[in-house]
Design a protein around this motif. Structure first.
Motif: not given
Length: 90
Positions: A37-43, A48-64
């Motif tokens: 579902e996220l692959s239909g959105l782009t950033l 978006l799914s690629f971005y979340m897997a590559a960068q977003g999850a790591s940034l979210a972990y750092l924010a947590i």
């Protein structure tokens, strides 16, 4: 229920830890579970799914982690001030 400063501190610590662990779980799980579902959105031109897997999850972990350290520092200072005030009364 025990309402001493120590009990309140640990209750708040456990609540914070539970909320942040839930955020961590949702960040890691939702990016994988909803990848189609996220692959239909782009950033920035990437799905978006690629971005979340590559960068977003790591940034979210750092924010947590940053949120945990900031909030725990405040909770520990409040606890120390409450204990010091109780010791002065005695």
């Amino acid at each position: 229920m025990d309402d001493t400063p120590r009990a309140r501190h640990w209750r708040q610590t456990r609540r914070l830890t539970a909320v942040l662990l839930l955020a961590w779980l949702l960040t890691g799980f939702c990016a994988v579970f909803f990848a189609r579902e996220l692959s239909g959105l782009t950033l920035f031109g990437w799905p978006l799914s690629f971005y979340m897997a590559a960068q977003g999850a790591s940034l979210a972990y750092l924010a947590i982690i940053a949120l945990y350290t900031w909030r725990m520092r405040r909770l520990d200072r409040q606890y120390a001030a409450q204990v010091q005030a109780l010791e002065q009364v005695r």
